[in-house]
Design a protein around this motif. Sequence first.
Motif, PDB file in Angstrom:
ATOM      1  N   PRO A 110      -2.021  -3.755  -8.627  1.00 34.18           N
ATOM      2  CA  PRO A 110      -2.842  -3.400  -7.466  1.00 34.18           C
ATOM      3  C   PRO A 110      -3.975  -4.357  -7.127  1.00 34.18           C
ATOM      4  N   ARG A 135      -6.956  -1.511  -4.702  1.00 39.86           N
ATOM      5  CA  ARG A 135      -7.740  -1.195  -5.899  1.00 39.86           C
ATOM      6  C   ARG A 135      -9.130  -0.680  -5.557  1.00 39.86           C
ATOM      7  N   ARG A 244      -2.213  -1.264 -16.175  1.00 40.69           N
ATOM      8  CA  ARG A 244      -2.859  -0.103 -15.544  1.00 40.69           C
ATOM      9  C   ARG A 244      -4.052   0.411 -16.352  1.00 40.69           C
ATOM     10  N   ASP A 250      -6.257  -1.882 -12.123  1.00 46.94           N
ATOM     11  CA  ASP A 250      -5.802  -0.575 -11.657  1.00 46.94           C
ATOM     12  C   ASP A 250      -6.767   0.495 -12.154  1.00 46.94           C
ATOM     13  N   GLY A 255      -4.755   5.851 -11.286  1.00 49.97           N
ATOM     14  CA  GLY A 255      -4.285   4.797 -10.401  1.00 49.97           C
ATOM     15  C   GLY A 255      -2.773   4.793 -10.260  1.00 49.97           C
TER      16      GLY A 255
END
Length: 422
Positions: A110, A135, A244, A250, A255
């Motif tokens: 992201p 993000r 992540r 993220d 997320g």
Amino acid sequence: MSKNSIDRKSFIKSALGTIGLFSIVPRSVLGGTGYTAPSDELTKAVIGVGMMGKGHLRYPGARLLAVCDVDQQHLQQALDITGPEVNGYTDYREVLARDDIDIIHIATPPHWHGVMAKEAAEAGKDIWCEKPMTRTIGEGRKVVEAVRENGRIFRLNTWFRFRDIFYGMGTPVKPIKKLVENDVFGWPLKVTINESTGFNWKFNWSGLTNLPPQWTPETLDYEQWLGPAPYKPYHQHRTHVTFRGYWDYDGGGLGDMGQHYLDPVQYILDKDHTSPIRVVADAEQQHPDAVGTWKRIEMEYEDGCKIILDGENKDTDAAFIEGPNGKLNRGFESDIPDIRRLAASLPDPEPQITDFSQAVRSRQTFALNEANGHRSCTLVNLGKIAIRLGRELKFDPENEQFIDDEAANRLINQPMRAPWKI
């Protein structure tokens, strides 16, 4: 002359000699029902061909012409399963420069989504972007502006507002939307998202602290992988699947799954045009780098509607939707008699364009687009900010700014590492 070419005289002689023997002509020459001329065919490229990106290779509606990844192993794996007409790149800007590509699929981590989506829009491309849309809240606003200013079509890659079974509810979103739209449960409503209502917050997506630096694999351009993110020494856990767990890229399970869970809720509550005015989180003290767990996030809209993200599954008896007139529980069960028949009798919601190719060809807005996608991603990002700061936040949904909270506002527009900007 190569073995794959032939001169024109030889071709004509050969064709005349065989014209009396064969009368079958390929449909690609004559056209006909079901045939799409190359000039009318949509084309696409996929940027980021790791775990999620490989799925984008096979999404229908456009012919794949290019793939791009900063990991040579991912890139080669993608090329191995695609056709010879597909070119591979390690720099996404070379893909955007091609004038024969209509649609850009963005399946990177992201922290790249905002930059790439904005640049794709400015390059005249339509965009199919992975979730979460961006993000940060500020990046989302920039994408909305770029898509609109350049007349592009945008799709976010979560779909539960218009198809498929909505997790533990055991039904598509449509009948739930019909019940809420017709005020069956009354108003305001409280929506609870936890294990008991059928949703898993995936706290396994947490980061690790004090990571020792590792040698960067020769196959990975780590500098390009980081892109606009702050420089941190390479460690395998930062990249690919486990990225992540780090705030730079993220926001953990929130997320990862937040937009899947929350976008349909936003649609059900008819909040595509706005955001909550209050957010409060109960969470452990967060590490500045590694994402940790949280217990509860509460969001409240101006009209009193609430969304409860119950990370510890404390509310084991909670309904998915609760209002003054009744509840809707997991599995589409309710204390309102004959709820399924009631839902079937109600008028359908306003139609949506749910075929991205149709949206691109007709230049009509896709069901989950840059505007409502930004609003549902803002739910995710509001939750992330509340977790990180550990206090109640007041938010102005019109100006998309926190009220009297400088630290929170700094997390709306976060600095990017040069030369990247949005």
